[in-house]
Enzyme design. Structure first.
Site, PDB file in Angstrom:
ATOM      1  N   GLY A  15      26.467   9.303 -61.786  1.00 26.12           N
ATOM      2  CA  GLY A  15      26.203   8.059 -61.070  1.00 26.12           C
ATOM      3  C   GLY A  15      24.817   7.955 -60.457  1.00 26.12           C
ATOM      4  N   SER A  16      23.828   8.653 -61.030  1.00 29.35           N
ATOM      5  CA  SER A  16      22.477   8.588 -60.457  1.00 29.35           C
ATOM      6  C   SER A  16      21.883   7.184 -60.609  1.00 29.35           C
ATOM      7  CB  SER A  16      21.556   9.643 -61.080  1.00 29.35           C
ATOM      8  OG  SER A  16      21.413   9.434 -62.468  1.00 29.35           O
ATOM      9  N   ASN A  17      22.195   6.499 -61.696  1.00 30.77           N
ATOM     10  CA  ASN A  17      21.719   5.122 -61.852  1.00 30.77           C
ATOM     11  C   ASN A  17      22.458   4.179 -60.899  1.00 30.77           C
ATOM     12  OD1 ASN A  17      19.649   5.154 -64.010  1.00 30.77           O
ATOM     13  ND2 ASN A  17      21.305   6.031 -65.213  1.00 30.77           N
ATOM     14  N   ILE A 112      32.951   2.309 -75.249  1.00 30.02           N
ATOM     15  CA  ILE A 112      32.469   1.114 -75.946  1.00 30.02           C
ATOM     16  C   ILE A 112      33.504   0.003 -75.849  1.00 30.02           C
ATOM     17  CG2 ILE A 112      31.773   0.162 -78.181  1.00 30.02           C
ATOM     18  CD1 ILE A 112      30.873   3.065 -78.907  1.00 30.02           C
ATOM     19  N   ASN A 130      23.585  -3.334 -69.910  1.00 30.88           N
ATOM     20  CA  ASN A 130      23.785  -1.903 -70.154  1.00 30.88           C
ATOM     21  C   ASN A 130      22.431  -1.201 -70.258  1.00 30.88           C
ATOM     22  OD1 ASN A 130      25.284   0.544 -71.020  1.00 30.88           O
ATOM     23  ND2 ASN A 130      24.292   0.188 -72.986  1.00 30.88           N
ATOM     24  N   HIS A 132      20.407   1.885 -71.939  1.00 33.48           N
ATOM     25  CA  HIS A 132      20.514   2.791 -73.092  1.00 33.48           C
ATOM     26  C   HIS A 132      19.187   3.522 -73.272  1.00 33.48           C
ATOM     27  CE1 HIS A 132      21.913   4.439 -76.839  1.00 33.48           C
ATOM     28  NE2 HIS A 132      20.905   3.904 -77.502  1.00 33.48           N
ATOM     29  N   ASP A 174      24.928  -1.279 -78.508  1.00 32.11           N
ATOM     30  CA  ASP A 174      23.515  -1.211 -78.125  1.00 32.11           C
ATOM     31  C   ASP A 174      22.640  -2.190 -78.918  1.00 32.11           C
ATOM     32  OD1 ASP A 174      24.052   0.835 -76.263  1.00 32.11           O
ATOM     33  OD2 ASP A 174      23.970   2.336 -77.838  1.00 32.11           O
ATOM     34  N   GLU A 203      14.604   5.658 -66.093  1.00 32.72           N
ATOM     35  CA  GLU A 203      15.833   4.850 -66.170  1.00 32.72           C
ATOM     36  C   GLU A 203      16.156   4.224 -64.823  1.00 32.72           C
ATOM     37  OE1 GLU A 203      18.674   6.955 -69.582  1.00 32.72           O
ATOM     38  OE2 GLU A 203      18.883   7.542 -67.492  1.00 32.72           O
TER      39      GLU A 203
END
Length: 224
Positions: A15-17, A112, A130, A132, A174, A203
């Site tokens: 969960g760093s993003n 997905i 999203n 990627h 994607d 990111e």
């Protein structure tokens, strides 16, 4: 009272993003927005601890643990039916929630979605984006960084460049319209872990900027 963009984040692991989004909402880089919920599909996802630390409600909802698919099931048709039911149930859960979002951000969500999730969400005008770790049309799907690095090692990576994108989510993996991209050149002598570390740092910047852009578009449409 100014309108607010309600954000639902989905994550599967560390969960760093997600943390980057929490911090950016808190300090105003994603203005006039609030994270209404986190959804995880892995029971031990550290993202839930991050949610607890920021008083953000979260829910664990898993394909197997919640009875949609038997762990031992190997039949492709049966598995697809299970995924369809899971997707539909999750979409229903989100749409009927009192925390119903304006925007869904997939931030390290390792699953997905098919049309049984995407269509009802899209029909209600909720945008899904999203993150990627590859450029548009390159290394779609899992292990994108590893595949780009393998090509770099083999001398097959064009310009020695890979990258990151944030894109709108469609049924094709994607392949949705890119919102933001960032090229990253792999340097001679860099290890895979060094490349990953560099990509993950960028990111965090890109997911914040893209989320801010979409949230402001949503708020502008609310104001009309």
């Amino acid at each position: 009272m100014a309108p607010t963009c309600r954000i639902l984040v989905m994550a599967s692991g560390n969960g760093s993003n997600f943390q980057a989004i929490i911090d950016a909402v808190a300090d105003g880089r994603i203005p006039n927005s609030t994270i209404v919920q986190l959804v995880v599909n892995r029971g031990k996802a550290y993202a839930t601890t991050r949610a607890d630390n920021s008083n953000i409600p979260w829910e664990y909802f898993n394909l197997i643990a919640h009875g949609f698919q038997a762990k031992t099931d190997k039949d492709p048709e049966s598995i697809q039916q299970a995924r369809n039911k899971y997707d539909a149930a999750l979409a229903k859960k989100i749409l009927e929630s009192n925390q119903r979002p304006d925007l869904i951000v997939l931030a390290g969500w390792m699953y997905i979605f098919g049309e049984h999730f995407l269509e009802p969400i899209s029909k209600e005008g909720i945008k899904i984006i999203n993150l990627h770790p590859a450029l548009p049309g390159k290394y779609d799907g899992a292990n994108a960084i590893e595949r780009a690095y393998d090509d770099f090692q083999a001398g097959k990576l064009e310009g020695n460049k890979t990258g990151i994108m944030v894109h709108y989510v469609i049924k094709e993996v994607d392949a949705g319209e890119p919102l933001m991209t960032r090229e990253i050149e792999i340097q001679k002598g860099e290890t895979l872990d060094q490349v990953k570390e560099r990509i993950h740092a960028i990111e965090h910047q890109l997911i914040v900027k893209a989320t801010a852009r979409v949230s402001q578009e949503i708020l502008a449409s609310k104001a009309q």
